[in-house]
Design a protein around this motif. Sequence first.
Motif, mmCIF file in Angstrom:
data_model
loop_
_atom_site.group_PDB
_atom_site.id
_atom_site.type_symbol
_atom_site.label_atom_id
_atom_site.label_comp_id
_atom_site.label_asym_id
_atom_site.label_seq_id
_atom_site.Cartn_x
_atom_site.Cartn_y
_atom_site.Cartn_z
ATOM 1 N N THR A 124 10.460 1.842 4.984
ATOM 2 C CA THR A 124 10.533 1.907 3.522
ATOM 3 C C THR A 124 9.277 1.333 2.870
ATOM 4 O O THR A 124 8.885 1.783 1.790
ATOM 5 N N GLN A 125 8.644 0.352 3.514
ATOM 6 C CA GLN A 125 7.380 -0.152 2.979
ATOM 7 C C GLN A 125 6.316 0.945 3.005
ATOM 8 O O GLN A 125 5.531 1.089 2.058
ATOM 9 N N LEU A 126 6.292 1.716 4.070
ATOM 10 C CA LEU A 126 5.362 2.844 4.146
ATOM 11 C C LEU A 126 5.715 3.909 3.114
ATOM 12 O O LEU A 126 4.826 4.527 2.510
ATOM 13 N N MET A 127 7.017 4.117 2.885
ATOM 14 C CA MET A 127 7.461 5.118 1.926
ATOM 15 C C MET A 127 7.095 4.726 0.499
ATOM 16 O O MET A 127 6.778 5.581 -0.334
ATOM 17 N N GLN A 128 7.144 3.425 0.187
ATOM 18 C CA GLN A 128 6.841 2.982 -1.173
ATOM 19 C C GLN A 128 5.382 3.205 -1.530
ATOM 20 O O GLN A 128 5.024 3.201 -2.708
ATOM 21 N N PHE A 129 4.540 3.404 -0.553
ATOM 22 C CA PHE A 129 3.131 3.706 -0.824
ATOM 23 C C PHE A 129 2.824 5.181 -0.553
ATOM 24 O O PHE A 129 2.492 5.926 -1.468
ATOM 25 N N GLY A 130 2.971 5.589 0.697
ATOM 26 C CA GLY A 130 2.636 6.965 1.041
ATOM 27 C C GLY A 130 3.577 7.977 0.421
ATOM 28 O O GLY A 130 3.141 9.000 -0.126
ATOM 29 N N GLY A 131 4.894 7.717 0.493
ATOM 30 C CA GLY A 131 5.867 8.641 -0.085
ATOM 31 C C GLY A 131 5.722 8.763 -1.584
ATOM 32 O O GLY A 131 5.918 9.845 -2.158
ATOM 33 N N LEU A 132 5.387 7.655 -2.243
ATOM 34 C CA LEU A 132 5.202 7.675 -3.693
ATOM 35 C C LEU A 132 4.048 8.595 -4.078
ATOM 36 O O LEU A 132 4.161 9.397 -5.025
ATOM 37 N N ILE A 133 2.944 8.500 -3.355
ATOM 38 C CA ILE A 133 1.801 9.363 -3.653
ATOM 39 C C ILE A 133 2.161 10.835 -3.453
ATOM 40 O O ILE A 133 1.814 11.700 -4.271
ATOM 41 N N LEU A 134 2.894 11.129 -2.390
ATOM 42 C CA LEU A 134 3.254 12.517 -2.104
ATOM 43 C C LEU A 134 4.175 13.093 -3.164
ATOM 44 O O LEU A 134 3.997 14.238 -3.608
ATOM 45 N N ILE A 135 5.178 12.324 -3.613
ATOM 46 C CA ILE A 135 6.112 12.851 -4.618
ATOM 47 C C ILE A 135 5.427 12.998 -5.963
ATOM 48 O O ILE A 135 5.746 13.903 -6.748
ATOM 49 N N VAL A 136 4.462 12.120 -6.275
ATOM 50 C CA VAL A 136 3.715 12.241 -7.528
ATOM 51 C C VAL A 136 2.884 13.526 -7.522
ATOM 52 O O VAL A 136 2.834 14.246 -8.527
ATOM 53 N N ILE A 137 2.239 13.816 -6.402
ATOM 54 C CA ILE A 137 1.454 15.057 -6.298
ATOM 55 C C ILE A 137 2.363 16.268 -6.454
ATOM 56 O O ILE A 137 2.043 17.219 -7.193
ATOM 57 N N LEU A 138 3.505 16.237 -5.784
ATOM 58 C CA LEU A 138 4.426 17.371 -5.839
ATOM 59 C C LEU A 138 4.975 17.563 -7.246
ATOM 60 O O LEU A 138 4.987 18.680 -7.777
ATOM 61 N N ALA A 139 5.428 16.471 -7.864
ATOM 62 C CA ALA A 139 6.023 16.567 -9.199
ATOM 63 C C ALA A 139 4.992 16.977 -10.241
ATOM 64 O O ALA A 139 5.295 17.746 -11.162
ATOM 65 N N GLY A 140 3.773 16.447 -10.120
ATOM 66 C CA GLY A 140 2.743 16.807 -11.086
ATOM 67 C C GLY A 140 2.399 18.278 -11.052
ATOM 68 O O GLY A 140 2.162 18.903 -12.094
ATOM 69 N N THR A 141 2.399 18.865 -9.864
ATOM 70 C CA THR A 141 2.060 20.286 -9.746
ATOM 71 C C THR A 141 3.229 21.194 -10.124
ATOM 72 O O THR A 141 3.000 22.353 -10.459
ATOM 73 N N ILE A 142 4.466 20.696 -10.070
ATOM 74 C CA ILE A 142 5.606 21.516 -10.471
ATOM 75 C C ILE A 142 5.463 21.951 -11.924
ATOM 76 O O ILE A 142 5.719 23.100 -12.287
ATOM 77 N N VAL A 143 5.047 21.014 -12.781
ATOM 78 C CA VAL A 143 4.881 21.318 -14.200
ATOM 79 C C VAL A 143 3.455 21.746 -14.502
ATOM 80 O O VAL A 143 3.213 22.766 -15.138
ATOM 81 N N GLY A 144 2.487 20.936 -14.052
ATOM 82 C CA GLY A 144 1.102 21.236 -14.380
ATOM 83 C C GLY A 144 0.634 22.572 -13.851
ATOM 84 O O GLY A 144 -0.209 23.233 -14.475
ATOM 85 N N GLY A 145 1.188 22.998 -12.713
ATOM 86 C CA GLY A 145 0.794 24.281 -12.168
ATOM 87 C C GLY A 145 1.132 25.446 -13.078
ATOM 88 O O GLY A 145 0.408 26.453 -13.121
ATOM 89 N N GLU A 146 2.234 25.325 -13.833
ATOM 90 C CA GLU A 146 2.610 26.388 -14.768
ATOM 91 C C GLU A 146 1.559 26.535 -15.874
ATOM 92 O O GLU A 146 1.264 27.646 -16.316
ATOM 93 N N TYR A 147 1.015 25.405 -16.332
ATOM 94 C CA TYR A 147 -0.031 25.457 -17.355
ATOM 95 C C TYR A 147 -1.361 25.896 -16.756
ATOM 96 O O TYR A 147 -2.143 26.602 -17.402
ATOM 97 N N ASN A 148 -1.646 25.477 -15.527
ATOM 98 C CA ASN A 148 -2.936 25.792 -14.916
ATOM 99 C C ASN A 148 -3.129 27.293 -14.734
ATOM 100 O O ASN A 148 -4.223 27.816 -14.945
ATOM 101 N N VAL A 149 -2.055 27.985 -14.322
ATOM 102 C CA VAL A 149 -2.181 29.428 -14.056
ATOM 103 C C VAL A 149 -1.631 30.280 -15.180
ATOM 104 O O VAL A 149 -1.685 31.503 -15.119
ATOM 105 N N GLY A 150 -1.076 29.651 -16.227
ATOM 106 C CA GLY A 150 -0.614 30.386 -17.395
ATOM 107 C C GLY A 150 0.772 30.983 -17.294
ATOM 108 O O GLY A 150 1.194 31.718 -18.190
#
Length: 359
Positions: free
Chosen positions: A141-167
């Motif tokens: 869980t210590q590894l997840m709080q760092f590495g997993g957090l970065i991965l979910i942020v990347i995934l979540a950011g692209t879920i919404v931002g990707g819609e704007y990026n490609v129109g």
Amino acid sequence: MDSQAQHEHQASIVTSSQTPSRRDTVVMGRQDYLSVIIRLTGVELYKLRRRGMSKVLLIVGILLMVLSFVGIALPALFLAGTPTRNWLPPRCTTHGQLKPPYCLDHPANAQDLARAEAQQRAQLQQYNGVLGLPDAVNTITQLMQFGGLILIVILAGTIVGGEYNVGTVRLIYTRGPTRAQFLYAKVGAILFSSILGFLLLFLAGLISSTILNLVIGNATNLDFVDATWAWHFLLYLLAQILNLFWYGILALTLATVGRNSAAGVSGALVWWVLENILKGTLLLSAPLFQNIIGDILHQLPDLFISNNLEALIQNQAAYVFSLQTAQLSNLHALLVIAAYLVLFLGISWWFNKQREITN
């Protein structure tokens, strides 16, 4: 009459051929509000499953977990492969600098070898604290709080931002469901991804630690497991998932406000870093003021989202790993976390509703 009837029949055929009809293979499903959100969530998950980036992030997360445990266990693996004779005391010399039992004045016998093997085993047992249960769960869980957090942020950011990026945001907002339903579907996709991603990475870490612990010769002991421990362990995992989900919602909100993936990903990571820096600064500054200002500075971090997420995790870790509980109660932590979720989801909803999609 016959010619007129024939003409009317031909006209009805033309009219019926021009009327569109839905094929039997097309299933529209229920059209109530919740059912539409559930179907849209399924669409979002389908898009995530088909995207190469989602697979890359999952593979990177699993490799990060496995390689981290291999790195932790590497000294123990070398130790386990060392011959037992290497643990024997050195031979006594004529100078008399070492005396038995710190040196051997005779050829090694079975008793000497047994003592050397016991010393080797005692050294290997020390690694049971990070590779064996339940402490391996804390390492995961210590590894997840760092590495997993970065991965979910990347995934979540692209879920919404990707819609704007490609129109494609202009297209999906004209397909029938409301903007709020599209937003809730993305929230549901982030929640599902947080749960599934956490469980997959957790299993990868658990399997890796168990196998490595067995390779170095340490037995797995499950005597600590009982009903109370299992209940708090479940709550501990839920708190860890909530931690990932919150930062996913933060990335979603910032990507919605900024209308691109970079705003969601970088903004969420900067928030995480700055909040931890500010928390430490306030706690160090509070003793400098022997008045109400110092009290405010000391209490202010209790309203930070990271503090409350950590408190929720720590209060369950106290039962799982026999640690001390946090200063903040579970009720306080849950209320603050709920307030943050409502606030940021409200911001996302407002921007989705008010924004004109022109490009």
